[in-house]
Design an enzyme around this catalytic site. Structure first.
Site, PDB file in Angstrom:
ATOM      1  CB  VAL A 240      -4.999  -8.773  -8.417  1.00  0.00           C
ATOM      2  CG1 VAL A 240      -4.457 -10.146  -8.005  1.00  0.00           C
ATOM      3  CG2 VAL A 240      -6.517  -8.800  -8.413  1.00  0.00           C
ATOM      4  CG  HIS A 241      -1.502  -4.351  -5.191  1.00  0.00           C
ATOM      5  ND1 HIS A 241      -1.893  -3.088  -5.575  1.00  0.00           N
ATOM      6  CD2 HIS A 241      -2.130  -4.593  -4.003  1.00  0.00           C
ATOM      7  CE1 HIS A 241      -2.710  -2.576  -4.671  1.00  0.00           C
ATOM      8  NE2 HIS A 241      -2.870  -3.467  -3.707  1.00  0.00           N
ATOM      9  CG  ASP A 242       2.586  -8.550  -5.442  1.00  0.00           C
ATOM     10  OD1 ASP A 242       3.026  -7.398  -5.611  1.00  0.00           O
ATOM     11  OD2 ASP A 242       2.548  -9.097  -4.329  1.00  0.00           O
ATOM     12  CB  THR A 244      -0.096  -5.828 -12.420  1.00  0.00           C
ATOM     13  OG1 THR A 244       0.779  -5.323 -11.411  1.00  0.00           O
ATOM     14  CG2 THR A 244      -1.534  -5.677 -11.951  1.00  0.00           C
TER      15      THR A 244
END
Length: 312
Positions: A240-242, A244
């Site tokens: 859930v890249h963004d 983070t």
């Protein structure tokens, strides 16, 4: 209290990041959302940002549309991952509230020039085009920036759009070069980190069990979006890249990293868009980026669930 502007290209994981931020008003004063072309075209990212704002009950936060194209390269999108509408797994509708008047780049210029010194944090969740354009238009905006925290880059992990390039940098490496050269305090959360914080089935079940629309939407978005990475990388769950980036601002104790010297390769060829991180300091150059490389996955998903529980 962090004075915050989010620059974003929603995008599935961007939507999760926006919800996390808007569910945390005691820690983040979100002045505006600025949108950019990236995962999908800017008309779609702008609609999606307004829709997520509506879901969170935060329609008072202005959304400004920004750059429709990168600085120099041809546009590239990630519809194979995010779908044509940018948010897979959920129903899309036209948001009630319109865009704010004016454009994102001028908003950044006006806001940062008027801000107290080192007072505004910028969270960059997509290509860095808007900030690069704002710096070119008014270099003095650096004075108002406290820090820039970006989901960007890859080193040991390898890329997710080419063998070496992470998508946000590949989509506009010239913009990333300009932001690096500006000397603003810069933190990168790269794939090296985000590919270790995975939405395992039991973590997704925890979100679905929240019993509200926010939890159900985020679970559905991540579950659909994650299928691409699970299939490509053989992961047990999707990153859930963004989100983070927002978690890093809310709970920096969950993360660790190192200061290092970084360049972005904007030359045509196999390395186009690569983040070249001098991880061991062999070049002897002063550090220009704080590189976040480790995170507490359980802590991240506990934070996400706790904040989403606050929403409808």
């Amino acid at each position: 209290m962090i004075e915050l502007i989010i620059d974003t290209d929603p995008g599935a994981d961007d939507a999760v990041a926006l919800l996390l931020a808007m569910a945390s008003p005691e820690a983040l004063r979100l002045h505006a959302i600025t949108t950019v072309a990236g995962n999908v075209p800017v008309t779609t990212t702008s609609r999606n940002a307004r829709l997520v704002r509506q879901w969170a009950g935060c329609e008072q936060i202005p959304v400004y549309a920004g750059a429709a194209t990168p600085l120099r390269r041809a546009p590239v999108y990630a519809t194979d991952v995010h779908g044509d509408q940018g948010m897979p797994g959920v129903a899309i509708e036209e948001p009630r509230a319109p865009l704010a008047g004016g454009d994102a780049v001028q908003y950044l210029v006006d806001t940062l020039l008027a801000a107290a010194p080192a007072s505004i944090t910028l969270a960059l969740l997509g290509p860095q085009t808007n900030l690069a354009l704002a710096l070119a238009r008014a270099p003095g905006i650096r004075r108002g920036i406290k820090q820039v925290v970006a989901m960007a880059g890859a080193h040991f992990n390898g890329g997710n759009i080419t063998p070496v390039a992470e998508f946000n940098l590949f989509a506009d490496p010239h913009a990333a070069e300009a932001v690096l050269a500006s000397g603003v305090p810069l933190t990168y959360l790269p794939l090296d980190l985000t590919h270790t914080l995975l939405a395992l089935p039991e973590r997704l079940a925890r979100l679905a069990a929240l019993g509200n629309q926010a939890g159900a939407r985020v679970e559905a978005i991540i579950r659909h979006y994650a299928q691409h990475d699970i299939a490509r990388y053989g992961m047990a769950g999707g990153p859930v890249h963004d989100a983070t980036v927002i978690a890093y601002l809310l709970a920096p104790e969950l993360f660790s990293g190192r200061d290092l010297y970084l360049q972005v390769d904007a030359r045509e060829g196999m390395g186009f868009g690569q983040s070249v991180a001098d991880y061991h300091g062999v070049l002897g150059q002063p550090a220009n980026v704080h590189w976040v490389e480790r995170g507490d996955a359980e802590g991240f998903f506990e934070l996400l669930a706790a904040r989403l529980r606050r929403l409808a």
